[in-house]
Design an enzyme around this catalytic site. Structure first.
Site, PDB file in Angstrom:
ATOM      1  N   GLU A   1       5.774  -9.571  -3.223  1.00 15.95           N
ATOM      2  CA  GLU A   1       4.957 -10.127  -4.303  1.00 15.95           C
ATOM      3  C   GLU A   1       4.246 -11.424  -3.921  1.00 15.95           C
ATOM      4  O   GLU A   1       3.097 -11.641  -4.305  1.00 15.95           O
ATOM      5  CB  GLU A   1       5.818 -10.377  -5.561  1.00 15.95           C
ATOM      6  CG  GLU A   1       6.246  -9.115  -6.297  1.00 15.95           C
ATOM      7  CD  GLU A   1       7.524  -8.504  -5.760  1.00 15.95           C
ATOM      8  OE1 GLU A   1       8.009  -8.942  -4.694  1.00 15.95           O
ATOM      9  OE2 GLU A   1       8.046  -7.582  -6.402  1.00 15.95           O
TER      10      GLU A   1
ATOM     11  N   GLY B   1       8.276  -3.642  -7.124  1.00 20.07           N
ATOM     12  CA  GLY B   1       8.952  -2.997  -8.256  1.00 20.07           C
ATOM     13  C   GLY B   1       9.763  -1.772  -7.849  1.00 20.07           C
ATOM     14  O   GLY B   1      10.736  -1.422  -8.522  1.00 20.07           O
TER      15      GLY B   1
ATOM     16  N   ALA C   1       4.606  -1.986  -8.352  1.00 14.65           N
ATOM     17  CA  ALA C   1       3.670  -1.944  -9.472  1.00 14.65           C
ATOM     18  C   ALA C   1       2.293  -1.541  -8.945  1.00 14.65           C
ATOM     19  O   ALA C   1       1.951  -1.838  -7.799  1.00 14.65           O
ATOM     20  CB  ALA C   1       3.600  -3.313 -10.130  1.00 14.65           C
TER      21      ALA C   1
ATOM     22  N   GLU D   1      12.941  -3.141  -6.752  1.00 12.23           N
ATOM     23  CA  GLU D   1      13.631  -3.685  -7.935  1.00 12.23           C
ATOM     24  C   GLU D   1      14.270  -2.579  -8.777  1.00 12.23           C
ATOM     25  O   GLU D   1      15.332  -2.763  -9.365  1.00 12.23           O
ATOM     26  CB  GLU D   1      12.639  -4.511  -8.763  1.00 12.23           C
ATOM     27  CG  GLU D   1      12.279  -5.814  -8.037  1.00 12.23           C
ATOM     28  CD  GLU D   1      11.111  -6.545  -8.668  1.00 12.23           C
ATOM     29  OE1 GLU D   1      10.045  -5.930  -8.846  1.00 12.23           O
ATOM     30  OE2 GLU D   1      11.261  -7.738  -8.986  1.00 12.23           O
TER      31      GLU D   1
HETATM   32  N1  CAA Z   1      -0.537  -0.018  -6.144  1.00  9.43           N
HETATM   33  C1  CAA Z   1      -1.623   0.758  -6.173  1.00  9.43           C
HETATM   34  N2  CAA Z   1      -1.940   1.621  -5.180  1.00  9.43           N
HETATM   35  C2  CAA Z   1      -1.106   1.672  -4.132  1.00  9.43           C
HETATM   36  C3  CAA Z   1       0.045   0.886  -4.040  1.00  9.43           C
HETATM   37  C4  CAA Z   1       0.336   0.003  -5.111  1.00  9.43           C
HETATM   38  N3  CAA Z   1       1.431  -0.764  -5.143  1.00  9.43           N
HETATM   39  N4  CAA Z   1       0.657   1.150  -2.859  1.00  9.43           N
HETATM   40  C5  CAA Z   1      -0.085   2.083  -2.247  1.00  9.43           C
HETATM   41  N5  CAA Z   1      -1.139   2.410  -3.012  1.00  9.43           N
HETATM   42  C6  CAA Z   1      -2.206   3.368  -2.720  1.00  9.43           C
HETATM   43  C7  CAA Z   1      -3.162   2.803  -1.677  1.00  9.43           C
HETATM   44  O1  CAA Z   1      -4.113   1.936  -2.280  1.00  9.43           O
HETATM   45  C8  CAA Z   1      -3.766   4.082  -1.137  1.00  9.43           C
HETATM   46  O2  CAA Z   1      -4.735   4.560  -2.044  1.00  9.43           O
HETATM   47  P1  CAA Z   1      -6.280   4.777  -1.543  1.00  9.43           P
HETATM   48  O3  CAA Z   1      -6.157   5.850  -0.504  1.00  9.43           O
HETATM   49  O4  CAA Z   1      -6.948   5.209  -2.799  1.00  9.43           O
HETATM   50  O5  CAA Z   1      -6.731   3.461  -0.984  1.00  9.43           O
HETATM   51  C9  CAA Z   1      -2.599   5.060  -1.167  1.00  9.43           C
HETATM   52  O6  CAA Z   1      -1.662   4.528  -2.094  1.00  9.43           O
HETATM   53  C10 CAA Z   1      -1.923   5.197   0.168  1.00  9.43           C
HETATM   54  O7  CAA Z   1      -1.589   3.891   0.617  1.00  9.43           O
HETATM   55  P2  CAA Z   1      -2.111   3.268   2.013  1.00  9.43           P
HETATM   56  O8  CAA Z   1      -3.398   3.886   2.419  1.00  9.43           O
HETATM   57  O9  CAA Z   1      -2.107   1.784   1.880  1.00  9.43           O
HETATM   58  O10 CAA Z   1      -0.964   3.787   2.987  1.00  9.43           O
HETATM   59  P3  CAA Z   1      -0.395   3.050   4.255  1.00  9.43           P
HETATM   60  O11 CAA Z   1       0.522   4.009   4.908  1.00  9.43           O
HETATM   61  O12 CAA Z   1      -1.488   2.466   5.086  1.00  9.43           O
HETATM   62  O13 CAA Z   1       0.452   1.810   3.669  1.00  9.43           O
HETATM   63  C11 CAA Z   1       2.012   0.724   2.179  1.00  9.43           C
HETATM   64  C12 CAA Z   1       1.547   2.055   2.828  1.00  9.43           C
HETATM   65  C13 CAA Z   1       2.589  -0.181   3.257  1.00  9.43           C
HETATM   66  C14 CAA Z   1       3.074   1.066   1.166  1.00  9.43           C
HETATM   67  C15 CAA Z   1       0.792   0.034   1.531  1.00  9.43           C
HETATM   68  O14 CAA Z   1       0.160   0.967   0.674  1.00  9.43           O
HETATM   69  C16 CAA Z   1       1.156  -1.172   0.704  1.00  9.43           C
HETATM   70  O15 CAA Z   1       1.402  -2.240   1.244  1.00  9.43           O
HETATM   71  N6  CAA Z   1       1.194  -1.002  -0.634  1.00  9.43           N
HETATM   72  C17 CAA Z   1       1.430  -2.100  -1.553  1.00  9.43           C
HETATM   73  C18 CAA Z   1       2.909  -2.393  -1.642  1.00  9.43           C
HETATM   74  C19 CAA Z   1       3.160  -3.598  -2.496  1.00  9.43           C
HETATM   75  O16 CAA Z   1       2.682  -4.691  -2.223  1.00  9.43           O
HETATM   76  N7  CAA Z   1       3.965  -3.415  -3.563  1.00  9.43           N
HETATM   77  C20 CAA Z   1       4.333  -4.462  -4.460  1.00  9.43           C
HETATM   78  C21 CAA Z   1       3.469  -4.456  -5.643  1.00  9.43           C
HETATM   79  S1  CAA Z   1       3.709  -5.898  -6.644  1.00  9.43           S
HETATM   80  C22 CAA Z   1       5.037  -5.540  -7.612  1.00  9.43           C
HETATM   81  O17 CAA Z   1       5.638  -4.502  -7.516  1.00  9.43           O
HETATM   82  C23 CAA Z   1       5.340  -6.617  -8.600  1.00  9.43           C
HETATM   83  C24 CAA Z   1       6.638  -6.554  -9.265  1.00  9.43           C
HETATM   84  O18 CAA Z   1       7.560  -7.306  -8.994  1.00  9.43           O
HETATM   85  C25 CAA Z   1       6.810  -5.629 -10.320  1.00  9.43           C
END
Ligand code: CAA
Length: 258
Positions: free
Chosen positions: A131, A108, A63, A111
């Site tokens: 999460e 997500g 998400a 999921e």
């Molecule tokens: N939401 C919004 N933006 C996201 C994102 C997310 N889930 N995942 C990545 N991005 C964005 C980053 O913010 C970044 O944007 P900016 O350059 O504008 O800052 C861009 O995508 C590239 O990401 P990173 O710079 O972080 O890239 P990385 O290689 O250093 O890391 C990653 C990659 C490990 C995937 C890291 O981005 C990360 O941990 N992302 C979040 C993953 C996460 O926690 N997902 C679960 C969300 S909660 C959920 O899904 C709830 C549910 O049950 C429905």
């Protein structure tokens, strides 16, 4: 378009296409996933579907945390239900769905892959339910479908720790069916989809429904409870802290519960 639909004969390829956010789901993309699968459901000329992510880094990073960060309890519940509509549109599609997981499948994103019938992964695929590190429980079916797929012990470890599982481990624990070099992932998914599409479409649909019966009965109640718990998390300080920490690129500092 944030969701692309491509036809290749009897096969449809649905691509989550928001690479600047590693294909993370905002409200629009989530709504479009449901609409795309609901459209495919009514098209009898499509016999098998492949779901994948644009680019070579991510299937979907979950998400959209930046959008989700400011939701309240009601908004969280609605977002959870929208995610359930999307994952159910995949799970309940009459035609089989193959998830071709080409990189990060987090939250997500994982999921959505869990809602598919079959998961193939590239060598760089990474799965996680992170999460709890954001102050919320899984909200789009992970709490129900992951234990069903890999068993409660391994699912608890993944969900409660949030730790990342790489492709080889995902194969070992039954989270994916096979692992391929990235360049071979789509050809292999297409080959499998063509094999499925060459079979009797009526028998394939019936078999998919029957396999679903083996598990889905118990899932529906669990999904409703999951949506409520997901919404309730958006009334807590932990959710605000967890998601603000992600946006500010720092470690979250969670307080003890009172
Ligand atoms: N939401 C919004 N933006 C996201 C994102 C997310 N889930 N995942 C990545 N991005 C964005 C980053 O913010 C970044 O944007 P900016 O350059 O504008 O800052 C861009 O995508 C590239 O990401 P990173 O710079 O972080 O890239 P990385 O290689 O250093 O890391 C990653 C990659 C490990 C995937 C890291 O981005 C990360 O941990 N992302 C979040 C993953 C996460 O926690 N997902 C679960 C969300 S909660 C959920 O899904 C709830 C549910 O049950 C429905």
């Amino acid at each position: 378009m944030p969701i692309d639909l491509e036809r290749r004969g009897a096969i449809a390829i649905v691509t989550m296409n928001r690479p600047e956010a590693l294909n993370a789901f905002d409200h629009e993309q989530l709504r479009l996933i449901s609409e795309t699968f609901e459209e495919i459901a009514g098209d009898g000329s499509i016999r098998c579907v492949i779901l994948t992510g644009a680019g070579d880094r991510a299937f979907a990073a979950g998400a959209d945390i930046k959008e989700m960060k400011d939701l309240d309890g009601e908004g969280g519940l609605a977002f959870g239900r929208l995610g359930h509509r999307a994952t159910r549109s995949v799970e309940q599609l009459p035609q089989p769905v193959i998830a071709a997981v080409n990189g990060f499948a987090l939250g997500g994103g994982c999921e959505l892959a869990l809602a598919a019938d079959i998961r193939l992964a590239s060598e760089n695929a990474v799965f996680a339910q992170p999460e709890v590190s954001l102050g919320i429980p899984p909200g789009w079916g992970g709490s129900q479908r992951l234990p069903r797929l890999i068993g409660p012990g391994l699912a608890s470890e993944m969900i409660l720790s949030g730790r990342r599982v790489k492709a080889e481990e995902a194969l070992r624990i039954g989270l994916v069916n096979s692992v391929w070099p990235l360049a071979e992932l789509m050809p292999k998914a297409i080959q499998l989809a063509e094999t499925i599409a060459a079979n009797s479409p009526l028998a394939v649909r019936s078999a998919k429904q029957l396999i679903g019966l083996a598990f889905n009965g118990q899932t529906i109640d669990g999904l409703d409870t999951e949506a409520r718990a997901f919404g309730a998390a958006f009334t807590t300080g932990d959710q605000r802290e967890g998601m603000t920490a992600f946006v500010e690129k720092r470690t979250a500092n969670f307080a003890d519960p009172s």
